[in-house]
Design a protein around this motif. Structure first.
Motif, PDB file in Angstrom:
ATOM      1  N   GLY A 166       0.617  -1.205  -0.076  1.00  0.00           N
ATOM      2  CA  GLY A 166       0.223  -0.028  -0.155  1.00  0.00           C
ATOM      3  C   GLY A 166       0.800   1.382   0.065  1.00  0.00           C
ATOM      4  N   PRO A 167       1.787   1.567   0.956  1.00  0.00           N
ATOM      5  CA  PRO A 167       2.569   2.613   1.126  1.00  0.00           C
ATOM      6  C   PRO A 167       3.482   2.807  -0.301  1.00  0.00           C
ATOM      7  N   VAL A 168       3.698   1.947  -0.679  1.00  0.00           N
ATOM      8  CA  VAL A 168       4.865   1.848  -1.841  1.00  0.00           C
ATOM      9  C   VAL A 168       3.870   2.355  -3.135  1.00  0.00           C
ATOM     10  N   THR A 169       2.825   1.810  -3.159  1.00  0.00           N
ATOM     11  CA  THR A 169       1.947   2.217  -4.414  1.00  0.00           C
ATOM     12  C   THR A 169       1.767   3.718  -4.417  1.00  0.00           C
ATOM     13  N   MET A 170       1.516   4.386  -3.112  1.00  0.00           N
ATOM     14  CA  MET A 170       1.246   5.734  -3.094  1.00  0.00           C
ATOM     15  C   MET A 170       2.543   6.516  -3.461  1.00  0.00           C
ATOM     16  N   ALA A 171       3.886   5.943  -3.096  1.00  0.00           N
ATOM     17  CA  ALA A 171       5.097   6.417  -3.518  1.00  0.00           C
ATOM     18  C   ALA A 171       5.073   6.439  -5.011  1.00  0.00           C
ATOM     19  N   ILE A 172       5.029   5.293  -5.524  1.00  0.00           N
ATOM     20  CA  ILE A 172       5.215   5.303  -6.921  1.00  0.00           C
ATOM     21  C   ILE A 172       4.213   6.082  -7.818  1.00  0.00           C
ATOM     22  N   LEU A 173       3.080   6.293  -7.382  1.00  0.00           N
ATOM     23  CA  LEU A 173       2.099   7.265  -8.051  1.00  0.00           C
ATOM     24  C   LEU A 173       2.840   8.635  -8.099  1.00  0.00           C
ATOM     25  N   LEU A 174       3.431   9.075  -7.006  1.00  0.00           N
ATOM     26  CA  LEU A 174       4.044  10.617  -6.860  1.00  0.00           C
ATOM     27  C   LEU A 174       5.179  10.486  -7.717  1.00  0.00           C
ATOM     28  N   GLU A 175       5.943   9.495  -7.576  1.00  0.00           N
ATOM     29  CA  GLU A 175       7.105   9.369  -8.616  1.00  0.00           C
ATOM     30  C   GLU A 175       6.591   9.551 -10.178  1.00  0.00           C
ATOM     31  N   HIS A 176       5.635   8.647 -10.590  1.00  0.00           N
ATOM     32  CA  HIS A 176       5.377   8.883 -11.935  1.00  0.00           C
ATOM     33  C   HIS A 176       4.836  10.411 -12.333  1.00  0.00           C
ATOM     34  N   VAL A 177       4.252  11.011 -11.416  1.00  0.00           N
ATOM     35  CA  VAL A 177       3.826  12.473 -11.686  1.00  0.00           C
ATOM     36  C   VAL A 177       4.742  13.262 -11.887  1.00  0.00           C
ATOM     37  N   VAL A 178       5.880  12.917 -11.143  1.00  0.00           N
ATOM     38  CA  VAL A 178       6.988  13.860 -11.284  1.00  0.00           C
ATOM     39  C   VAL A 178       8.112  13.637 -12.510  1.00  0.00           C
ATOM     40  N   ALA A 179       7.750  12.375 -12.928  1.00  0.00           N
ATOM     41  CA  ALA A 179       8.533  11.835 -14.092  1.00  0.00           C
ATOM     42  C   ALA A 179       7.809  12.536 -15.292  1.00  0.00           C
ATOM     43  N   ALA A 180       6.458  12.355 -15.019  1.00  0.00           N
ATOM     44  CA  ALA A 180       5.647  12.799 -16.317  1.00  0.00           C
ATOM     45  C   ALA A 180       5.821  14.346 -16.328  1.00  0.00           C
ATOM     46  N   ALA A 181       5.872  15.079 -15.319  1.00  0.00           N
ATOM     47  CA  ALA A 181       6.346  16.573 -15.547  1.00  0.00           C
ATOM     48  C   ALA A 181       7.829  16.834 -16.282  1.00  0.00           C
ATOM     49  N   PHE A 182       8.618  16.165 -16.051  1.00  0.00           N
ATOM     50  CA  PHE A 182      10.213  15.912 -16.703  1.00  0.00           C
ATOM     51  C   PHE A 182       9.947  15.344 -18.198  1.00  0.00           C
ATOM     52  N   GLY A 183       8.717  14.894 -18.498  1.00  0.00           N
ATOM     53  CA  GLY A 183       8.527  14.448 -19.810  1.00  0.00           C
ATOM     54  C   GLY A 183       9.185  13.098 -20.139  1.00  0.00           C
ATOM     55  N   ARG A 184       8.918  12.417 -18.614  1.00  0.00           N
ATOM     56  CA  ARG A 184       9.756  10.873 -18.894  1.00  0.00           C
ATOM     57  C   ARG A 184       8.863   9.984 -18.286  1.00  0.00           C
ATOM     58  N   PHE A 185       9.163   8.683 -18.446  1.00  0.00           N
ATOM     59  CA  PHE A 185       8.272   7.584 -17.778  1.00  0.00           C
ATOM     60  C   PHE A 185       8.971   7.071 -16.522  1.00  0.00           C
ATOM     61  N   THR A 186      10.317   7.389 -16.237  1.00  0.00           N
ATOM     62  CA  THR A 186      10.948   7.070 -14.981  1.00  0.00           C
ATOM     63  C   THR A 186      11.761   8.185 -14.545  1.00  0.00           C
TER      64      THR A 186
END
Ligand code: NAP
Length: 308
Positions: A287-307
């Protein structure tokens, strides 16, 4: 010998520390914060609480959350209009990442709506384009939960202690190697499009030999007992008993079941801990790792990347 319990809370802290730093860097470089749009259209209290926990998670890592809240009677067209609005260019009021929160109102086709989300901003991997990219081995956003499963498998294989993960959290430097699973047998119990199937695709991409089991699989225990890596995503408390686990296996319990007011996984944790090599607790695992990954994906998207 008892299993090593994989500390999802510590891993989540470590991921979020890095995400928070990178989101702050993005804001400094671009003059605006990273933005996540959440579209929610249900009156279900548990879902609303989950959305509030995403908003809180965003605040803690320098992401601005914009929640668009529609009533549980909203039509598919109304939801699509909001998705298009969120999908505008970020310079024009749009956002970097978009989540369409399930459940959607009765009669609304979730999968069809997800096609309206730009794959580059589809941070929970719900657009079928991203699902296809995952199976094709192409870059894209995978759903956050199976991505969290893989990060926990990596944590197990790296054999890092909670103290080491916590230290990395303070430095914001945790970078787990993406280990090869060549020669290992992975069994995924559950074949949902959001968890079981993408988890199987990700394990296959790491060269594991993968078996997917489900409700029509006869003699489930005989299948799970072959697993070096066992991922259980069913939604039945205590389904997987100790005798269904191969000694020393890495066991990732995705299930969340409320039993007598407390949260329990799909694995009989106490008994399994005597057999498994590594095991995720519920709560405090996936559960808590899922939330962290979701936030990681958002920041990756802002940088125009997938990771990141
Ligand atoms: P789902 O869509 O209901 O899928 C459940 C899967 O389990 C189905 O593929 C089903 O098989 C299979 N299944 C049901 N009974 C079974 C049995 N007796 N033996 C073997 N397989 C069986 O659920 P989901 O969305 O994948 O979620 C699974 C669990 O993970 C739930 O408890 C959910 O709350 C939890 N979850 C947790 C997180 C998190 O972040 N921690 C995120 C998402 C989900 P059929 O396909 O044959 O019906």
């Amino acid at each position: 010998m008892g299993a090593v319990m994989l500390d999802g809370n510590a891993l989540s802290r470590a991921i979020r520390a890095r995400v928070g730093k990178l989101a702050a860097q993005f804001a400094q470089e671009s003059g605006r914060p990273v933005r996540l749009g959440i579209l929610v259209a249900t009156d279900d209290g548990a879902t609303r609480r989950y959305v509030r926990s995403i908003e809180k998670g965003c605040r803690e890592v320098n992401i601005e959350a914009r929640t668009v809240s529609l009533p549980g009677t909203a039509s598919e067209d109304e939801l699509r209009r909001e998705l298009v609005r969120l999908g505008a260019d970020p310079a024009d009021g749009g956002v970097d990442g978009i989540i369409l929160q399930s459940p959607v109102p009765p009669g609304v086709d979730f999968a069809r709506l997800c096609e309206s989300i730009d794959p580059g901003r589809d941070v929970d991997g719900t657009n079928p384009t991203n699902a296809g990219r995952l199976w094709e081995g192409q870059p894209g956003f995978a759903p956050a939960t199976p991505s969290a499963v893989m990060r926990l498998v990596d944590l197990a294989l790296a054999a890092l202690t909670t103290e080491a993960v916590d230290k990395a959290a303070q430095d914001g430097t945790l970078d787990l190697p993406r280990a090869s699973l060549a020669g290992r047998h992975a069994v995924v119990v559950g074949r949902s499009p959001r968890v079981g199937k993408p988890a199987a695709a990700m394990l296959l991409a790491r060269h594991a030999t993968v078996t997917i089991a489900h409700s029509r699989t006869p003699d489930l225990g005989a299948v799970t007992a072959q697993a070096d890596v066992l991922v259980v995503a069913v939604g039945r408390a205590g389904l997987v008993k100790a005798e269904m686990i191969k000694p020393g296996a890495v066991v990732i319990d995705v299930g969340t079941n409320v039993v007598d007011g407390s949260l329990r996984g799909d694995v009989d944790t106490e008994a399994a801990a005597a057999v498994a090599g590594f095991l995720t607790p519920v709560p405090g695992g996936v559960g808590p790792v899922t939330m962290a990954i979701l936030l990681e994906h958002v920041v990756a998207a802002a940088f125009g990347r997938f990771t990141l």
